[in-house]
Design a protein around this motif. Structure first.
Motif, PDB file in Angstrom:
ATOM      1  N   UNK A 166      41.750  40.500  38.985  1.00 53.77           N
ATOM      2  CA  UNK A 166      42.412  39.396  38.274  1.00 53.77           C
ATOM      3  C   UNK A 166      41.577  38.934  37.096  1.00 53.77           C
ATOM      4  N   UNK A 167      40.254  38.829  37.284  1.00 47.58           N
ATOM      5  CA  UNK A 167      39.374  38.271  36.259  1.00 47.58           C
ATOM      6  C   UNK A 167      38.812  39.330  35.314  1.00 47.58           C
ATOM      7  N   UNK A 168      39.113  40.602  35.565  1.00 46.91           N
ATOM      8  CA  UNK A 168      38.585  41.660  34.699  1.00 46.91           C
ATOM      9  C   UNK A 168      39.662  42.432  33.950  1.00 46.91           C
ATOM     10  N   UNK A 169      40.919  42.316  34.369  1.00 46.69           N
ATOM     11  CA  UNK A 169      41.993  43.054  33.712  1.00 46.69           C
ATOM     12  C   UNK A 169      42.221  42.485  32.313  1.00 46.69           C
ATOM     13  N   UNK A 170      42.184  43.334  31.306  1.00 47.37           N
ATOM     14  CA  UNK A 170      42.186  42.878  29.910  1.00 47.37           C
ATOM     15  C   UNK A 170      43.457  42.134  29.532  1.00 47.37           C
TER      16      UNK A 170
END
Length: 273
Positions: free
Chosen positions: A59-63
């Motif tokens: 969730x926090x890394x998907x561009x």
């Protein structure tokens, strides 16, 4: 004989049971989504056979989510502030002034509550296309202002109902100018309603999807639109994890605001005594 004793025992038992069943029915999808977010397998299933936090990391890394979050922050910040300023001015005018077409104006301002959001989004898309305008942030912000304005109007108007006008009259009688009365008496007394209206406008704007789907582009797509595009390509629990984050953050913000401001009183759904 009191009302409580006049009601039969089966009815007194059935009332809480019905309320519990309704709450359970409403909360069941939330529980399913939150638990599914911890599923280790790359597929949506319930109940999870094994547990993992890797989908929260995605969730926090998907561009696309990061870009959508950034776009949502821009749109939410501008639309909530503009709606607060415009809505406050309109609420004061509707409460304090008498003019021709007042009821019609109120009906128009509250119409986004009953008109489907996709209708507003589609209509704005057609209008922008006819005028040959670019679908930038300005168009998205304008759309969101129209959608969240009724919430600001409601909150500020209720605060105006609870405002003691004698305080303003006293300040004016002591020589304060209308502008000084506004910023030293009226605005501070309306502060809870102003904050409540802004808060609900910000939450609604940040979560708005239906109208945004029609008017956003790749460079302006908000987080809900990014989520929609994601689910068209993937079927893993990432969206369940993002939904769980949404739920926790929104509930925390509302609980915090209600604890310090009493939003029930601000919105006139609790007794002010």
């Amino acid at each position: 004989m009191s009302t409580q004793h006049s009601v039969s025992l089966p009815l007194r038992i059935a009332g809480p049971v019905v309320v519990f069943l309704i709450l359970a029915f409403v909360m069941l999808p939330v529980v399913v989504v939150v638990l599914a977010a911890f599923n280790e397998k790359a597929m949506l299933s319930f109940p999870p056979e094994s547990w993992s936090l890797k989908w929260f990391e995605r969730v926090f890394t998907y561009s696309d989510f990061k870009d959508g979050f950034h776009a949502s922050l821009i749109v939410t910040a501008w639309s909530s502030v503009i709606a607060l300023v415009v809505g406050t001015g309109l609420a004061i005018a509707v409460k304090r002034l008498e003019f021709v077409g007042k009821e019609t104006l109120q009906a128009i301002l509250h119409s986004p509550l009953v008109i489907p959001h996709f209708t507003l989004g589609l209509g704005l898309l057609i209008l922008v296309s006819q005028l040959k305008l670019q679908r930038g942030y300005a168009v998205v912000i304008l759309c969101h202002v129209m959608l969240v304005l009724p919430f600001v109007l409601r909150s500020v108007y209720v605060s105006m109902e609870n405002l003691d006008e004698r305080l303003e009259q006293a300040a004016a009688s002591l020589g304060a100018s209308p502008l000084k009365v506004l910023f030293t008496i009226t605005v501070p007394l309306l502060a809870p309603g102003l904050f409540g209206g802004w808060l609900f406008a910000a939450i609604m704007s940040f979560s708005e999807f239906t109208a945004s789907l029609f008017i956003t582009t790749q460079s302006t797509q908000t987080l809900p639109v990014s989520m929609y595009n994601y689910v068209r390509e993937f079927a893993d629990p990432t969206l369940a994890a993002l939904s769980a984050v949404y739920i926790v953050v929104t509930a925390s913000v509302l609980a915090f605001a209600n604890y310090f401001l009493g939003l029930g009183k601000v919105l006139n759904i609790e007794d002010n005594d």
